[in-house]
Design an enzyme around this catalytic site. Structure first.
Site, PDB file in Angstrom:
ATOM      1  CD1 TRP A   1       7.670  -4.319  -9.123  1.00 41.48           C
ATOM      2  CD2 TRP A   1       8.307  -2.801  -7.601  1.00 41.48           C
ATOM      3  NE1 TRP A   1       6.683  -3.375  -9.027  1.00 41.48           N
ATOM      4  CE2 TRP A   1       7.040  -2.436  -8.109  1.00 41.48           C
ATOM      5  CE3 TRP A   1       8.898  -1.993  -6.622  1.00 41.48           C
ATOM      6  CZ2 TRP A   1       6.366  -1.301  -7.682  1.00 41.48           C
ATOM      7  CZ3 TRP A   1       8.228  -0.867  -6.196  1.00 41.48           C
ATOM      8  CH2 TRP A   1       6.975  -0.522  -6.720  1.00 41.48           C
TER       9      TRP A   1
ATOM     10  CG  ASP B   1      10.037  -3.532  -1.120  1.00 36.18           C
ATOM     11  OD1 ASP B   1       9.062  -3.207  -0.418  1.00 36.18           O
ATOM     12  OD2 ASP B   1      10.027  -3.454  -2.371  1.00 36.18           O
TER      13      ASP B   1
ATOM     14  CE  LYS C   1       0.030  -4.891  -4.737  1.00 38.07           C
ATOM     15  NZ  LYS C   1       1.375  -4.746  -5.045  1.00 38.07           N
TER      16      LYS C   1
HETATM   17  C1  LIG Z   1       8.293  -5.463  -4.489  1.00 34.94           C
HETATM   18  C2  LIG Z   1       7.377  -4.309  -4.332  1.00 34.94           C
HETATM   19  N1  LIG Z   1       7.731  -3.305  -3.544  1.00 34.94           N
HETATM   20  C3  LIG Z   1       6.953  -2.237  -3.356  1.00 34.94           C
HETATM   21  C4  LIG Z   1       5.729  -2.143  -3.976  1.00 34.94           C
HETATM   22  C5  LIG Z   1       4.976  -0.862  -3.724  1.00 34.94           C
HETATM   23  O1  LIG Z   1       3.648  -0.907  -3.631  1.00 34.94           O
HETATM   24  P1  LIG Z   1       2.739   0.382  -3.403  1.00 34.94           P
HETATM   25  O2  LIG Z   1       3.497   1.591  -3.743  1.00 34.94           O
HETATM   26  O3  LIG Z   1       1.581   0.149  -4.281  1.00 34.94           O
HETATM   27  O4  LIG Z   1       2.394   0.330  -1.930  1.00 34.94           O
HETATM   28  C6  LIG Z   1       5.301  -3.172  -4.823  1.00 34.94           C
HETATM   29  C7  LIG Z   1       4.021  -3.093  -5.536  1.00 34.94           C
HETATM   30  O5  LIG Z   1       3.743  -3.740  -6.493  1.00 34.94           O
HETATM   31  C8  LIG Z   1       6.143  -4.288  -4.995  1.00 34.94           C
HETATM   32  O6  LIG Z   1       5.806  -5.307  -5.775  1.00 34.94           O
END
Ligand SMILES: Cc1ncc(COP(=O)(O)O)c(C=O)c1O
Length: 396
Positions: free
Chosen positions: A131, A211, A246
């Protein structure tokens, strides 16, 4: 002038893609870009369990005063149980504790700050690809960012190359792993792969940072935690970032946690004191609403069961869309070439389409996805799978 030397930087590529999609007048366009779940109507709904919890909070919440630096105690306990399992010995022995953060991104940033401040000199190793925010967030806190191979040029998970590279990671460095539903590829480690990574981690005394952003979107709420729980059982120390964006559909409420696992209860207090100190300088105290919703849901058996059913519904819809897309590609002679879409997990798929093919899909067919060929499978309208398959076939 104070600001005259400040240059403009390019915007986030996914946000520019969203803009381009919004501007496209074609009524038959497809949005496979941005990473949010969409239902059969193309909406990202507020879950029923969330609505009920919000109604409860509206009637019962007595104060809006600050929560503590680690956030709401009930949220911390319940989210730790969700991640580590209700009967986790780490929780019984007070070897694990959650710090509430603004989303999973906040948890990652806090983890990065913790490593930079409390474990100086440690580098961090990310999968290639990963990511994009992982790349920038750890660089931003001053960590040396390196990569281990993950997906080969044949668009297949290359476990052997990954393990070989991990053998060269310096002792003590941090190893970032995706718990499930790897973003951007959709390729996940199998149980035997987790076991082999664990062996390397032990041998090289690495610190894993896992993660966990898509719990429940891969194979199920407990199934997706398999690797995390294996590592928690087998290792004295571990960091886990958990996102409720999510699986609770709470995206904009910025709800997540950093779970620190230590080898005894005393050390957990030391680590948590540092985390609270670091968080104080980042956001002072975390936002409450999303975490209060999560705590209300997970703390009530009926709401929890309703929520688990809703997660299962989202999970199975994504699995059906994956299978349906492969099936729709079959009449074009492309089922074998894209069989991996059915095998991958979570919202995203590394399709294997080249940047040029992605450009043609956008310009000629109004199909929007990021140039790496990553498609958000959860953004597809099930009744239009044949149309999408025909568009893909035109550029293959
Ligand atoms: C791999 C990964 N880690 C962490 C996140 C963090 O998500 P958020 O900050 O929206 O909770 C995302 C969101 O797209 C993600 O794809």
């Amino acid at each position: 002038m104070h600001f005259s030397a400040i240059a403009r930087i390019p915007g986030d590529s996914i946000l520019s893609l969203m803009d381009a999609y919004a501007r496209d007048p074609n009524p038959r366009k497809f949005d496979l870009g941005v990473g949010v779940y969409k239902d059969a109507q193309g909406l990202t709904p507020v879950l029923s369990a969330v609505k009920q919890a919000e109604r409860f909070l509206l009637d019962h919440q007595k104060s809006k005063t600050y929560v503590s630096g680690h956030g709401d105690v009930a949220f911390g306990r319940l989210v730790s149980e969700l991640v580590l399992g209700k009967d986790s010995p780490l929780l019984a022995r007070e070897r694990a504790g959650a710090t509430q953060t603004p989303g999973g991104t906040g948890a990652l940033r806090l983890a990065g700050e913790f490593i930079a401040h409390c474990l100086p000199g440690r580098g961090i190793w990310l999968s290639d690809p990963t990511w994009p925010i992982h790349e920038s967030i750890f660089a931003e806190v001053g960590l040396k960012v390196s990569h281990y191979p993950y997906v080969g040029s044949d668009n297949r998970l290359d476990v052997e190359a990954m393990l070989l590279a991990m053998e060269d990671i310096p002792h003590g460095d941090v190893l970032l792993l995706h718990a499930c539903c790897h973003n951007p590829t959709g390729f996940d480690l199998r149980q035997q792969d987790w076991q082999r990574v664990l062996d390397v981690v032990k041998r090289r005394e690495l610190l894993p940072l896992i993660d966990f952003a898509y719990q429940g979107f891969g194979d199920g709420l407990d199934e997706d935690a398999w690797g995390v729980r294996l590592f928690a059982r087998e290792l004295p120390e571990l960091l886990i970032t958990s996102s409720c964006s999510k699986n609770f559909g709470l995206y904009r409420e910025r709800t997540g946690a950093l779970i620190a696992c230590t080898h005894d209860a005393e050390k957990l207090l030391d680590v948590r004191s540092q985390l609270a100190g670091l968080a104080r300088n980042l956001w002072s105290t975390p936002p409450d609403h999303g975490a209060a919703v999560v705590a209300t849901i997970l703390g009530d058996p009926q709401l929890k069961s309703l929520w688990a059913d809703e997660v299962e519904h989202m999970r199975s819809r994504i699995a059906q869309l994956r299978a349906g897309l492969v099936e729709a590609l079959a009449p074009h002679g492309l089922a074998k070439r894209f069989a991996h879409i059915g095998e991958q997990r979570g919202m995203f798929s590394y399709t294997g389409l080249s940047p040029e093919q992605v450009d043609r899909l956008r310009d000629e067919q109004s199909v929007y996805m990021v140039r790496s060929g990553r498609a958000n499978v959860a953004g597809i309208d099930a009744s239009r799978l044949d149309e999408l398959a025909a568009a893909i076939a035109k550029v293959c």
